[in-house]
Design a protein around this motif. Structure first.
Motif, PDB file in Angstrom:
ATOM      1  N   CYS A   1       4.091   8.030  -3.563  1.00 47.91           N
ATOM      2  CA  CYS A   1       4.369   7.348  -4.836  1.00 47.91           C
ATOM      3  C   CYS A   1       5.813   7.497  -5.290  1.00 47.91           C
ATOM      4  CB  CYS A   1       3.437   7.884  -5.926  1.00 47.91           C
ATOM      5  SG  CYS A   1       3.856   9.569  -6.481  1.00 47.91           S
ATOM      6  N   GLY A   2       6.604   8.322  -4.621  1.00 43.05           N
ATOM      7  CA  GLY A   2       7.900   8.752  -5.163  1.00 43.05           C
ATOM      8  C   GLY A   2       8.999   7.717  -5.189  1.00 43.05           C
ATOM      9  N   TRP A   3       8.783   6.518  -4.577  1.00 42.60           N
ATOM     10  CA  TRP A   3       9.823   5.482  -4.608  1.00 42.60           C
ATOM     11  C   TRP A   3       9.528   4.428  -5.666  1.00 42.60           C
ATOM     12  CZ3 TRP A   3      11.932   0.569  -3.181  1.00 42.60           C
ATOM     13  CH2 TRP A   3      13.300   0.579  -2.844  1.00 42.60           C
ATOM     14  N   LEU A   4       8.444   4.595  -6.414  1.00 41.45           N
ATOM     15  CA  LEU A   4       8.070   3.606  -7.434  1.00 41.45           C
ATOM     16  C   LEU A   4       9.182   3.337  -8.454  1.00 41.45           C
ATOM     17  CD1 LEU A   4       4.309   4.470  -8.130  1.00 41.45           C
ATOM     18  CD2 LEU A   4       5.197   2.304  -7.220  1.00 41.45           C
ATOM     19  N   PRO A   5       9.891   4.370  -8.950  1.00 42.96           N
ATOM     20  CA  PRO A   5      10.962   4.071  -9.917  1.00 42.96           C
ATOM     21  C   PRO A   5      12.049   3.162  -9.337  1.00 42.96           C
ATOM     22  CG  PRO A   5      10.365   6.379 -10.043  1.00 42.96           C
ATOM     23  CD  PRO A   5       9.670   5.830  -8.833  1.00 42.96           C
ATOM     24  N   ARG A   6      12.368   3.334  -8.066  1.00 42.72           N
ATOM     25  CA  ARG A   6      13.355   2.451  -7.428  1.00 42.72           C
ATOM     26  C   ARG A   6      12.798   1.030  -7.322  1.00 42.72           C
ATOM     27  NH1 ARG A   6      18.668   4.077  -6.429  1.00 42.72           N
ATOM     28  NH2 ARG A   6      18.736   3.030  -4.423  1.00 42.72           N
ATOM     29  N   LEU A   7      11.520   0.930  -6.961  1.00 35.88           N
ATOM     30  CA  LEU A   7      10.877  -0.375  -6.816  1.00 35.88           C
ATOM     31  C   LEU A   7      10.913  -1.135  -8.137  1.00 35.88           C
ATOM     32  CD1 LEU A   7       9.142  -1.869  -4.505  1.00 35.88           C
ATOM     33  CD2 LEU A   7       7.186  -1.276  -5.946  1.00 35.88           C
TER      34      LEU A   7
ATOM     35  N   GLY B   1       4.727  -6.049 -11.191  1.00 33.55           N
ATOM     36  CA  GLY B   1       3.309  -6.330 -11.008  1.00 33.55           C
ATOM     37  C   GLY B   1       2.453  -5.147 -11.420  1.00 33.55           C
ATOM     38  N   LYS B   2       1.174  -5.177 -11.001  1.00 31.29           N
ATOM     39  CA  LYS B   2       0.249  -4.106 -11.348  1.00 31.29           C
ATOM     40  C   LYS B   2       0.214  -3.047 -10.260  1.00 31.29           C
ATOM     41  CE  LYS B   2      -2.751  -7.171 -14.039  1.00 31.29           C
ATOM     42  NZ  LYS B   2      -4.033  -7.915 -14.045  1.00 31.29           N
ATOM     43  N   ILE B   3       0.042  -1.788 -10.695  1.00 24.73           N
ATOM     44  CA  ILE B   3      -0.107  -0.657  -9.773  1.00 24.73           C
ATOM     45  C   ILE B   3      -1.531  -0.127  -9.946  1.00 24.73           C
ATOM     46  CG2 ILE B   3       0.735   1.622  -9.099  1.00 24.73           C
ATOM     47  CD1 ILE B   3       3.402   0.861 -10.546  1.00 24.73           C
ATOM     48  N   TYR B   4      -2.385  -0.374  -8.966  1.00 21.28           N
ATOM     49  CA  TYR B   4      -3.789   0.038  -9.047  1.00 21.28           C
ATOM     50  C   TYR B   4      -3.980   1.437  -8.462  1.00 21.28           C
ATOM     51  CZ  TYR B   4      -5.251  -4.733 -10.229  1.00 21.28           C
ATOM     52  OH  TYR B   4      -5.427  -5.944 -10.859  1.00 21.28           O
ATOM     53  N   CYS B   5      -4.746   2.263  -9.156  1.00 22.65           N
ATOM     54  CA  CYS B   5      -5.036   3.609  -8.662  1.00 22.65           C
ATOM     55  C   CYS B   5      -6.192   4.202  -9.461  1.00 22.65           C
ATOM     56  CB  CYS B   5      -3.813   4.516  -8.755  1.00 22.65           C
ATOM     57  SG  CYS B   5      -3.197   4.745 -10.447  1.00 22.65           S
ATOM     58  N   THR B   6      -6.693   5.350  -9.021  1.00 26.66           N
ATOM     59  CA  THR B   6      -7.734   6.052  -9.776  1.00 26.66           C
ATOM     60  C   THR B   6      -7.116   6.762 -10.977  1.00 26.66           C
ATOM     61  OG1 THR B   6      -7.507   8.086  -8.505  1.00 26.66           O
ATOM     62  CG2 THR B   6      -9.081   6.444  -7.657  1.00 26.66           C
ATOM     63  N   SER B   7      -7.966   7.199 -11.895  1.00 27.39           N
ATOM     64  CA  SER B   7      -7.472   7.867 -13.104  1.00 27.39           C
ATOM     65  C   SER B   7      -6.711   9.161 -12.791  1.00 27.39           C
ATOM     66  CB  SER B   7      -8.639   8.149 -14.054  1.00 27.39           C
ATOM     67  OG  SER B   7      -8.181   8.783 -15.222  1.00 27.39           O
ATOM     68  N   PRO B   8      -7.244  10.074 -11.938  1.00 27.73           N
ATOM     69  CA  PRO B   8      -6.460  11.278 -11.626  1.00 27.73           C
ATOM     70  C   PRO B   8      -5.139  10.953 -10.935  1.00 27.73           C
ATOM     71  CG  PRO B   8      -8.748  11.580 -10.957  1.00 27.73           C
ATOM     72  CD  PRO B   8      -8.585  10.134 -11.314  1.00 27.73           C
ATOM     73  N   THR B   9      -5.140   9.921 -10.084  1.00 25.60           N
ATOM     74  CA  THR B   9      -3.896   9.532  -9.407  1.00 25.60           C
ATOM     75  C   THR B   9      -2.852   9.066 -10.406  1.00 25.60           C
ATOM     76  OG1 THR B   9      -4.979   8.983  -7.313  1.00 25.60           O
ATOM     77  CG2 THR B   9      -2.864   7.924  -7.744  1.00 25.60           C
TER      78      THR B   9
ATOM     79  N   TYR C   1      16.924   8.461  -8.990  1.00 26.73           N
ATOM     80  CA  TYR C   1      16.483   7.786 -10.213  1.00 26.73           C
ATOM     81  C   TYR C   1      16.400   8.800 -11.329  1.00 26.73           C
ATOM     82  CZ  TYR C   1      11.947   9.250  -8.184  1.00 26.73           C
ATOM     83  OH  TYR C   1      10.922   9.953  -7.597  1.00 26.73           O
ATOM     84  N   THR C   2      16.382   8.299 -12.541  1.00 24.22           N
ATOM     85  CA  THR C   2      16.406   9.157 -13.727  1.00 24.22           C
ATOM     86  C   THR C   2      15.007   9.260 -14.335  1.00 24.22           C
ATOM     87  OG1 THR C   2      16.845   7.308 -15.206  1.00 24.22           O
ATOM     88  CG2 THR C   2      18.763   8.405 -14.224  1.00 24.22           C
ATOM     89  N   VAL C   3      14.855  10.162 -15.289  1.00 20.95           N
ATOM     90  CA  VAL C   3      13.593  10.282 -16.030  1.00 20.95           C
ATOM     91  C   VAL C   3      13.286   8.963 -16.743  1.00 20.95           C
ATOM     92  CG1 VAL C   3      12.497  11.401 -18.010  1.00 20.95           C
ATOM     93  CG2 VAL C   3      13.721  12.779 -16.317  1.00 20.95           C
ATOM     94  N   GLU C   4      14.302   8.360 -17.319  1.00 15.92           N
ATOM     95  CA  GLU C   4      14.107   7.085 -18.029  1.00 15.92           C
ATOM     96  C   GLU C   4      13.577   6.011 -17.076  1.00 15.92           C
ATOM     97  OE1 GLU C   4      16.711   3.828 -20.651  1.00 15.92           O
ATOM     98  OE2 GLU C   4      17.675   5.653 -19.879  1.00 15.92           O
ATOM     99  N   GLN C   5      14.120   5.964 -15.856  1.00 14.10           N
ATOM    100  CA  GLN C   5      13.643   4.982 -14.871  1.00 14.10           C
ATOM    101  C   GLN C   5      12.217   5.293 -14.420  1.00 14.10           C
ATOM    102  OE1 GLN C   5      16.916   5.407 -12.130  1.00 14.10           O
ATOM    103  NE2 GLN C   5      17.968   3.590 -12.909  1.00 14.10           N
ATOM    104  N   ALA C   6      11.894   6.580 -14.279  1.00 13.43           N
ATOM    105  CA  ALA C   6      10.526   6.967 -13.893  1.00 13.43           C
ATOM    106  C   ALA C   6       9.524   6.513 -14.948  1.00 13.43           C
ATOM    107  CB  ALA C   6      10.444   8.470 -13.688  1.00 13.43           C
ATOM    108  N   GLU C   7       9.893   6.656 -16.214  1.00 12.51           N
ATOM    109  CA  GLU C   7       8.978   6.298 -17.305  1.00 12.51           C
ATOM    110  C   GLU C   7       8.682   4.800 -17.350  1.00 12.51           C
ATOM    111  OE1 GLU C   7      11.113   8.058 -20.530  1.00 12.51           O
ATOM    112  OE2 GLU C   7       9.939   9.925 -20.467  1.00 12.51           O
ATOM    113  N   LYS C   8       9.572   3.987 -16.787  1.00 10.28           N
ATOM    114  CA  LYS C   8       9.342   2.536 -16.791  1.00 10.28           C
ATOM    115  C   LYS C   8       8.234   2.125 -15.823  1.00 10.28           C
ATOM    116  CE  LYS C   8      13.943   1.245 -18.418  1.00 10.28           C
ATOM    117  NZ  LYS C   8      15.261   0.665 -18.100  1.00 10.28           N
TER     118      LYS C   8
ATOM    119  N   ILE D   1       0.864  -1.179   0.000  1.00  9.63           N
ATOM    120  CA  ILE D   1       0.000   0.000   0.000  1.00  9.63           C
ATOM    121  C   ILE D   1       0.902   1.231   0.000  1.00  9.63           C
ATOM    122  CG2 ILE D   1      -1.906   1.223   1.112  1.00  9.63           C
ATOM    123  CD1 ILE D   1      -2.649  -1.622   0.326  1.00  9.63           C
ATOM    124  N   ASP D   2       0.920   1.941  -1.109  1.00  8.11           N
ATOM    125  CA  ASP D   2       1.754   3.124  -1.333  1.00  8.11           C
ATOM    126  C   ASP D   2       3.230   2.759  -1.411  1.00  8.11           C
ATOM    127  OD1 ASP D   2      -0.272   4.989  -1.653  1.00  8.11           O
ATOM    128  OD2 ASP D   2      -0.405   5.434   0.480  1.00  8.11           O
ATOM    129  N   CYS D   3       3.969   3.647  -2.045  1.00  7.25           N
ATOM    130  CA  CYS D   3       5.402   3.414  -2.254  1.00  7.25           C
ATOM    131  C   CYS D   3       6.086   4.782  -2.297  1.00  7.25           C
ATOM    132  CB  CYS D   3       5.620   2.633  -3.548  1.00  7.25           C
ATOM    133  SG  CYS D   3       7.320   2.091  -3.784  1.00  7.25           S
TER     134      CYS D   3
END
Length: 451
Positions: free
Chosen positions: A67-73, A80-88, A125-132, A28-30
């Motif tokens: 959400c800011g550690w997702l690129p590291r994760l 896996g899947k990251i579930y969230c609302t559309s605005p999120t 992390y880099t922009v490229e890693q964030a985009e993944k 739950i959250d990252c």
């Protein structure tokens, strides 16, 4: 079933709560840790479990501390899947790209200015890693059950706070776990009130303002007074602001004040590329907030929206009185630092903080009366007036948090208090027990419990 607190315990940042049930792992959250250096250093540490063994991430909302550690994760093996609302989803994309760009820029500045303690400064992390991260998003609708697994179901409900922010009810092993996420205010200027849970065997409740009540002050009058006093003295007003929702709230209040003729016709500037993009998300998600589309359009016309950094330089060196809204809200990074470098040394400047300032951040230090502040390796004497408008916080206060629990039809086995500093956590623990008789636990970072 086990729960492990690997972030957001005893602190308001780095939110990460791990649920393990029948071989399935759900995070739950990252979030990113912010504030004091020992916390920030945790961002560089690997998780206590392998990211590749996590099956799902459920995001409550798109703020960096959630959400800011997702690129590291993802970089360390999560697929896996990251579930969230559309605005999120939309906001998280903005936040992660902005965070990555800032980290790349700061690493570059540190290397050029040779003020890093490391031989070569690197971004987290880099922009490229964030985009993944982006292909892993799976958008869900609020109030509709989502099957994560044959025996695991999640329901997202509106939490207020910012666009797309949700609380999450997770049903597994015949138990319901409710994660509050960040709870908004019952009387927020723009957001609708949070949806209160009806049933919960375990509650995970944020505690940011667990020890305080928001003041019953006239926020618009405070803004009006601070701006007029500053302009009369020939100064500039700088408002460090979270680019999502707080910036829009301030814009709305300033628009109202100028429409009423209560503040002068000077430049009003929004200097945060992410905030400008967030305005588009705001306009395309009308059902998530109270502002009609035509008001959004009129409000936007009042402001100079700055995205190019060359424009930022021009605005900084334009010495006429002006009001600048710039990220980040805790002055931990972003364009606002460039303005502070120039203006914090001038006594006619006013800096207004409008959101929670975590321990160890520049914002907290300034509010606590710091005489000098370090920006990009240099120290600057603080001559500006440092003010706070507490009535603009996006977080519910103690009364709102207690009210959020008021519709529960059963007594939870336990309420875990998270996402708070020590005093707010303990004060809220006492209040929850006094009001409802619920057994509260304040978990420590890294602590694990069987449910």
């Amino acid at each position: 079933m086990k729960v492990k607190f690997i972030g957001g315990a005893g602190t308001v940042t780095g939110s990460k709560t791990l649920i393990e049930s029948n071989g399935i792992r759900i995070l739950i959250d990252c979030g990113l840790f912010q504030g004091v250096k020992p916390l920030r250093e945790l961002n560089w540490e690997p998780l206590t479990i392998l990211p590749s063994t996590i099956d799902f991430v459920l995001l409550t909302h798109g703020h960096l501390d959630h959400c800011g550690w997702l690129p590291r994760l993802v970089n360390q093996g999560f697929d896996g899947k990251i579930y969230c609302t559309s605005p999120t989803k939309d906001i998280t994309k903005l936040i992660l790209l902005d965070s990555a760009k800032i980290q790349e820029e700061e690493a570059k500045k540190a290397n050029e200015g040779k003020y890093s303690k490391h031989q070569i400064a690197e971004p987290l992390y880099t922009v490229e890693q964030a985009e993944k991260v982006f292909p892993l998003f799976k958008v869900i609708k609020t109030n509709e059950p989502v099957s994560l697994d044959a025996q695991i179901e999640a329901v997202f409900t509106i939490a207020g706070h910012i666009l797309g922010a949700s609380s999450i009810a997770l049903t597994l092993e015949n138990k319901t776990l409710v994660f509050s996420g960040d709870i908004g205010r019952d009387d927020d200027v723009l957001m609708y009130p949070p949806t209160k849970p009806k049933k919960a065997d375990y509650v995970f409740l944020e505690s940011t303002y667990g020890d305080r009540l928001h003041p019953h002050t006239d926020t618009k009058l405070e803004l009006e007074t601070f701006i007029n006093n500053t302009v009369e003295n020939g100064g500039t007003v700088i408002i460090p602001s979270f680019a999502v929702e707080r910036a829009q709230t301030i814009m709305y209040l300033l628009w109202q004040l100028r429409e009423q003729g209560k503040i002068p016709y000077i430049p009003y500037i929004v200097d945060t590329p992410m905030g400008i993009n967030a305005l588009n998300i705001f306009s395309s998600n009308i059902k998530w907030h109270k502002l009609p589309l035509e008001v959004c359009a009129e409000m936007n016309k009042m402001f100079s929206l700055v995205s190019d950094y060359q424009e930022t330089i021009e605005m900084i060196f334009d010495e006429q009185p002006k009001v600048v809204i710039a990220a980040s809200g805790m002055a931990t990074g972003g364009r606002v630092l460039s303005y502070l470098e120039k203006y914090i040394v001038l006594p006619q400047t006013t800096v207004i903080f409008v959101g929670y300032q975590a321990e160890g951040t520049r914002g907290r230090k300034l509010l606590e009366g710091a005489k000098e502040i370090k920006i990009h390796g240099q120290y600057y004497p603080v001559k500006a007036k440092i003010l706070e408008i507490r009535g603009l916080s996006a977080h519910g206060d103690q009364k709102d948090l207690l009210n959020w629990l008021s519709d529960l039809e059963n007594k939870p086995s336990k309420v875990f208090l998270v996402h708070g500093e020590n005093e707010p956590l303990d004060e809220l623990r006492i209040k929850v027990y006094e009001k409802y008789g619920f057994d509260c636990k304040v978990p420590l970072m890294g602590q694990e419990f069987e449910l």
